[in-house]
Design a protein around this motif. Structure first.
Motif, PDB file in Angstrom:
ATOM      1  N   LEU A 123      -1.506  -0.020   6.810  1.00  0.00           N
ATOM      2  CA  LEU A 123      -2.341  -0.995   6.082  1.00  0.00           C
ATOM      3  C   LEU A 123      -2.899  -2.033   7.129  1.00  0.00           C
ATOM      4  O   LEU A 123      -4.208  -2.401   6.710  1.00  0.00           O
ATOM      5  CB  LEU A 123      -1.174  -1.930   5.354  1.00  0.00           C
ATOM      6  CG  LEU A 123      -0.765  -1.073   3.982  1.00  0.00           C
ATOM      7  CD1 LEU A 123       0.619  -1.938   3.542  1.00  0.00           C
ATOM      8  CD2 LEU A 123      -1.605  -1.122   2.940  1.00  0.00           C
TER       9      LEU A 123
ATOM     10  N   LEU B 264       6.079  -0.726  -3.938  1.00  0.00           N
ATOM     11  CA  LEU B 264       6.528  -1.249  -2.800  1.00  0.00           C
ATOM     12  C   LEU B 264       5.414  -1.194  -2.109  1.00  0.00           C
ATOM     13  O   LEU B 264       4.502  -0.364  -2.209  1.00  0.00           O
ATOM     14  CB  LEU B 264       7.706  -0.461  -2.340  1.00  0.00           C
ATOM     15  CG  LEU B 264       8.878  -0.144  -3.249  1.00  0.00           C
ATOM     16  CD1 LEU B 264       9.879   0.437  -2.677  1.00  0.00           C
ATOM     17  CD2 LEU B 264       9.120  -1.502  -3.743  1.00  0.00           C
ATOM     18  N   PRO B 265       5.269  -1.953  -1.005  1.00  0.00           N
ATOM     19  CA  PRO B 265       4.314  -1.868   0.257  1.00  0.00           C
ATOM     20  C   PRO B 265       4.299  -0.410   1.094  1.00  0.00           C
ATOM     21  O   PRO B 265       5.324   0.261   1.164  1.00  0.00           O
ATOM     22  CB  PRO B 265       4.498  -2.998   1.249  1.00  0.00           C
ATOM     23  CG  PRO B 265       6.027  -3.108   1.122  1.00  0.00           C
ATOM     24  CD  PRO B 265       6.433  -2.737  -0.473  1.00  0.00           C
ATOM     25  N   GLY B 266       3.224  -0.123   1.349  1.00  0.00           N
ATOM     26  CA  GLY B 266       3.027   1.218   2.231  1.00  0.00           C
ATOM     27  C   GLY B 266       3.310   1.010   3.554  1.00  0.00           C
ATOM     28  O   GLY B 266       3.804  -0.296   4.055  1.00  0.00           O
TER      29      GLY B 266
END
Lengths: 111, 350
Positions: free
Chosen positions: B222, B215-217
């Motif tokens: 980012l 999953l994206p942070g």
């Protein structure tokens, strides 16, 4: 009887540790959460430190957790491997530096 | 170059097969709750469409790239392209809708032969935010596209472009060999005409999708890392980064199954379920229009061939009263929009 000492599914149950001692469990997880918040070091830097330490202490749960954490943060495999070499160098160096003690002893005892 | 699932005659080119996979196995045997069961826990079923804010138009599945994770299964071999007649029907609707955002996507929308005409005509109607989802490399792919930055600037288009990482290795692995270098060139061309510059009203946002089964942070962390690296390495500027979760459909589903990551990924999505993200999920204020004019709750439902649950099923039948308040069609892919901070075409939700 369980066939292996480690089960990947146990990592998800980490928080259950608090069930047998709620006070200390809560204190630990509060502390843990605070440690990883951005401070003088970024969360990203802390994640890389955690990954390196995970390998030093050879904790499969931690390696799993901080490899995934690193990917989520956009940490590259090159950065991960460099962090591991820092851990390996310190770990190897820790063995080797004791060689000075060995050398001291040999030098003292030998004619 | 990777081929689309359609070109490979993969069984996953069939949306029914994808829905079968998402409805059976771990969701059928009770290991994981279905999305319907999960949102019912907080009395959020059925999800209802609110007032339309975003009209998202998919002008065709043709693309010059074949990305590993593409939920559209787009590529050079896809021939589905929106006609001028359908575009005209959309223009007629834009004039009467409450939508403040027009969002053009594809494939590579610029490859539609009527793309420039449509942008010019739609711009005359005067939407507040006019987005084109450009894959960047199309700008450098052929001489006939080199004037796109100036064209976008002239029409004050808001550019949203995919960039999965600030390094070549991760980017090319997901989006194809040479994509990173071409994207950097295109970003420099956009910067040169003023896009993405601090205080510029020429908006240039980037979209981050994870380059694998994770999953994206945190979106803002980012964004900081992207800005720092792209500025230091290439002197490139952009405005916002949207962190999107890969939904388990189409080519990303194919990747998950082939790499034996499907079940773990679904567990991760369900575990990261955030009920707060449900109330802001994009299907509740968005309408997705396919290349042939049919209406869907979102671009993902379009790819799964789940048309809107309304008597108005085609843009030619558009009726705000019929569409507002409709029940949104859901399946287990919806967990992708409610994981963690939530995910939408406009980034995190919660």
């Amino acid at each position: 009887m369980q066939k292996t000492y480690y089960d990947p599914a146990d990592l998800k149950k980490f928080s259950k540790i608090s069930e047998w001692n709620e006070e200390l469990g809560a204190k630990f997880f509060d502390y843990y959460g605070k440690v990883f918040e951005e401070g003088a070091l970024t969360e990203r830097e802390k994640s890389l430190i955690a990954l390196a330490v995970s390998h030093t202490i050879q904790c499969p749960y931690c390696i799993d957790a901080y490899t995934g954490d690193g990917l989520q943060r956009g940490i590259t495999k090159e950065e991960m491997m460099e962090a591991l070499h820092v851990a390996a160098a310190i770990r190897g160096g820790a063995s080797l530096v004791h060689g000075v003690q060995m050398m001291n002893k040999v030098n003292k005892l030998e004619m | 170059m990777l081929k689309s699932l359609h070109k490979r005659h993969s069984e996953l080119a069939n949306s029914k097969r994808q829905l079968d996979i998402l409805s059976n196995g771990i969701f059928k045997n009770g290991d994981l709750p279905t999305f319907k069961e999960k949102i019912s826990e907080t009395n959020q079923f059925p999800l209802k469409a609110k007032k339309l804010e975003i009209l998202q138009i998919n002008v065709g599945y043709m693309c010059n790239q074949v990305c590993e994770h593409c939920h559209v299964d787009a590529g050079p071999d896809r021939k589905e392209i929106m006609s001028r007649e359908t575009m005209q029907q959309i223009l007629d609707v834009i004039k009467q809708t409450s939508a403040h955002t027009l969002d053009l996507t594809g494939g590579a929308p610029e490859m539609n032969p009527n793309f420039k005409w449509f942008v010019e005509e739609a711009n005359k109607v005067g939407v507040k935010d006019f987005i084109v989802r450009s894959n960047l490399t199309i700008i450098t792919a052929n001489k006939k596209y080199h004037d796109l930055p100036e064209f976008f600037k002239k029409h004050q288009i808001h550019i949203v472009s995919s960039m999965p990482h600030w390094t070549k290795g991760k980017t090319d692995k997901q989006r194809g060999d040479g994509v990173f270098d071409a994207s950097i060139t295109a970003l420099k061309m956009l910067n040169a005409v003023g896009y993405g510059m601090p205080n510029s009203n020429l908006k240039l946002d980037l979209v981050y999708n994870p380059t694998g089964a994770f999953l994206p942070g945190n979106q803002s962390s980012l964004e900081k890392d992207f800005k720092k690296a792209l500025n230091a390495d290439f002197n490139i500027q952009f405005h916002n980064l949207f962190a999107l979760t890969n939904l388990p459909i189409s080519r990303f589903l194919d990747y998950l199954i082939a790499s034996d990551n499907y079940e773990d990924y679904m567990y991760a999505l369900v575990e990261a379920y955030n009920p707060k993200a449900v109330s802001n999920v994009m299907c509740t204020n968005t309408l997705s229009v396919s290349w042939d004019g049919y209406l869907y709750d979102c671009d993902f439902n379009q790819m799964l061939n789940l048309p809107v649950n309304s008597k108005a099923k085609h843009i030619s039948e558009y009726n705000e009263n019929l569409l507002e308040g409709r029940d949104i069609l859901i399946s287990q892919h919806c967990y992708g929009c409610t994981a963690g901070a939530g995910s939408s075409c406009q980034g995190s939700l919660a």
